[in-house]
Design a protein around this motif. Structure first.
Motif, PDB file in Angstrom:
ATOM      1  N   UNK A   1      38.018  55.271  42.112  1.00 43.73           N
ATOM      2  CA  UNK A   1      38.208  54.307  41.036  1.00 43.73           C
ATOM      3  C   UNK A   1      37.247  53.130  41.175  1.00 43.73           C
ATOM      4  N   UNK A   2      36.709  52.710  40.041  1.00 43.41           N
ATOM      5  CA  UNK A   2      35.822  51.553  40.039  1.00 43.41           C
ATOM      6  C   UNK A   2      36.580  50.302  40.458  1.00 43.41           C
ATOM      7  N   UNK A   3      37.860  50.236  40.105  1.00 46.57           N
ATOM      8  CA  UNK A   3      38.687  49.104  40.503  1.00 46.57           C
ATOM      9  C   UNK A   3      40.154  49.510  40.460  1.00 46.57           C
ATOM     10  N   UNK A   4      40.917  49.050  41.461  1.00 44.25           N
ATOM     11  CA  UNK A   4      42.346  49.297  41.462  1.00 44.25           C
ATOM     12  C   UNK A   4      43.097  48.237  40.658  1.00 44.25           C
ATOM     13  N   UNK A   5      42.589  46.996  40.697  1.00 44.07           N
ATOM     14  CA  UNK A   5      43.264  45.892  40.022  1.00 44.07           C
ATOM     15  C   UNK A   5      42.870  45.789  38.550  1.00 44.07           C
ATOM     16  N   UNK A   6      41.638  46.115  38.245  1.00 42.34           N
ATOM     17  CA  UNK A   6      41.136  45.966  36.869  1.00 42.34           C
ATOM     18  C   UNK A   6      40.765  47.355  36.336  1.00 42.34           C
ATOM     19  N   UNK A   7      41.740  48.041  35.799  1.00 48.63           N
ATOM     20  CA  UNK A   7      41.546  49.435  35.399  1.00 48.63           C
ATOM     21  C   UNK A   7      40.496  49.587  34.301  1.00 48.63           C
ATOM     22  N   UNK A   8      40.270  48.522  33.520  1.00 48.98           N
ATOM     23  CA  UNK A   8      39.302  48.607  32.424  1.00 48.98           C
ATOM     24  C   UNK A   8      37.891  48.864  32.939  1.00 48.98           C
ATOM     25  N   UNK A   9      37.626  48.502  34.197  1.00 47.50           N
ATOM     26  CA  UNK A   9      36.291  48.735  34.753  1.00 47.50           C
ATOM     27  C   UNK A   9      35.973  50.225  34.848  1.00 47.50           C
ATOM     28  N   UNK A  10      37.019  51.054  34.910  1.00 51.30           N
ATOM     29  CA  UNK A  10      36.782  52.494  34.967  1.00 51.30           C
ATOM     30  C   UNK A  10      36.243  53.042  33.651  1.00 51.30           C
ATOM     31  N   UNK A  11      36.341  52.253  32.580  1.00 53.02           N
ATOM     32  CA  UNK A  11      35.751  52.661  31.305  1.00 53.02           C
ATOM     33  C   UNK A  11      34.230  52.700  31.383  1.00 53.02           C
ATOM     34  N   UNK A  12      33.646  52.012  32.381  1.00 53.32           N
ATOM     35  CA  UNK A  12      32.198  52.098  32.580  1.00 53.32           C
ATOM     36  C   UNK A  12      31.780  53.546  32.838  1.00 53.32           C
ATOM     37  N   UNK A  13      32.717  54.346  33.382  1.00 54.15           N
ATOM     38  CA  UNK A  13      32.491  55.766  33.637  1.00 54.15           C
ATOM     39  C   UNK A  13      33.390  56.628  32.755  1.00 54.15           C
TER      40      UNK A  13
END
Length: 302
Positions: free
Chosen positions: A244-256
């Motif tokens: 995961x790109x981030x555990x706290x900020x799930x929206x960062x996973x939208x980068x992928x």
């Protein structure tokens, strides 16, 4: 078109993703021609990010996860393959190879990359190593060129030559025109494309501990992997990791495009990209233990 989506709930997120991939790409490329370097920098980042989203949308289309019909998924997949530069292979070839990944629970490749590097002349091999040391994806670029070259050197692939000549001529003409209008814009586009490859390789490199097999070896065994391993769903999940790109900020996973929710994707490959965070929580809860590996822990290794 709206009725073509699988569910009404999928219309808005998919339209947003499509718009970013297509219009973001067009705007990003346009910004590369600007006279101001800060705007050029924005253009490089926007072009690279739109290429990344296009690549993951192409992946979605191979799973038929966006539209109701295979034809609609295929047509949009072809469009994304032209944006990402994957169009030298047919959509069917891209999809079939990826389905091997899910069905065989292994990575099935056309040729052995290690053997390719081993057999290169020392100058070429060392040049690739130096370029890779500088984070220039030279080996990946070489493999892209091999997709174009091999049909002209292998008899069994000669049927692909006419199609490749047309596609290569079209794309070469477009990029030659781009370089003629602005050499700077062309070089910046290469930079953006390199960033896209680097991002995809980083995301993909840590998601599996699958074994690697060659297509020709599987063909000798009627397409079956014979190595004594039980490649069931337990094996699949035990050898799959969610980086995961981030555990706290799930929206960062939208980068992928939520692709780091990889265990969820393998548990339900037809689940669309926007549903993966919810599916991930259903499967693993809020645990921060394996199979979840945050990307920041992988950057040093990369």
């Amino acid at each position: 078109m709206l009725n073509a989506f699988k569910t009404p709930q999928s219309v808005i997120p998919n339209l947003l993703a499509f718009s970013f991939a297509i219009f973001g790409y067009a705007l990003g490329v346009a910004l590369l021609f600007n006279h101001y370097w800060l705007i050029n920098l924005l253009g490089v980042l926007l072009t690279a990010q739109s290429l990344v989203i296009s690549a993951y949308l192409l992946h979605e289309f191979t799973h038929w996860s966006i539209f109701k019909t295979p034809k609609a998924n295929r047509n949009w997949g072809v469009l994304m393959s032209w944006i990402t530069g994957s169009c030298y292979s047919t959509f069917e070839e891209i999809r079939n190879k990826h389905m091997h990944h899910h069905v065989d629970r292994a990575d099935v490749l056309t040729f052995n990359v290690q053997h390719l590097m081993r057999d290169l002349p020392p100058l070429a091999r060392n040049t690739i190593k130096i370029l890779e040391w500088f984070y220039i994806p030279a080996l990946e670029i070489l493999m892209h060129f091999l997709v174009i070259i091999l049909p002209f050197t292998r008899v069994e692939m000669h049927h692909k030559r006419a199609r490749l000549l047309i596609i290569t001529s079209l794309r070469a003409s477009i990029f030659a025109l781009m370089a003629f209008v602005s050499l700077k814009a062309w070089l910046l586009y290469l930079l953006a494309y390199g960033l896209m490859i680097t991002a995809l390789r980083f995301a993909d490199a840590f998601q599996h501990t699958y074994d690697v097999f060659l297509e020709q070896d599987l063909a000798m065994n009627n397409g079956k992997i014979i190595d004594g391993k039980v490649r069931d769903r337990h094996y699949e999940q035990s050898n799959t990791y969610s980086n995961l790109a981030s555990l706290q900020h799930s929206w960062l996973n939208l980068l992928f495009l939520n692709f780091p929710y990889h265990n969820a994707h393998h548990e339900k490959p037809v689940a669309p990209w926007f549903s993966l965070p919810t599916l991930h929580v259903q499967l693993f809860g809020d645990t921060q233990s394996l199979p979840i590996i945050p990307m920041h822990k992988l950057l040093l290794a990369f």
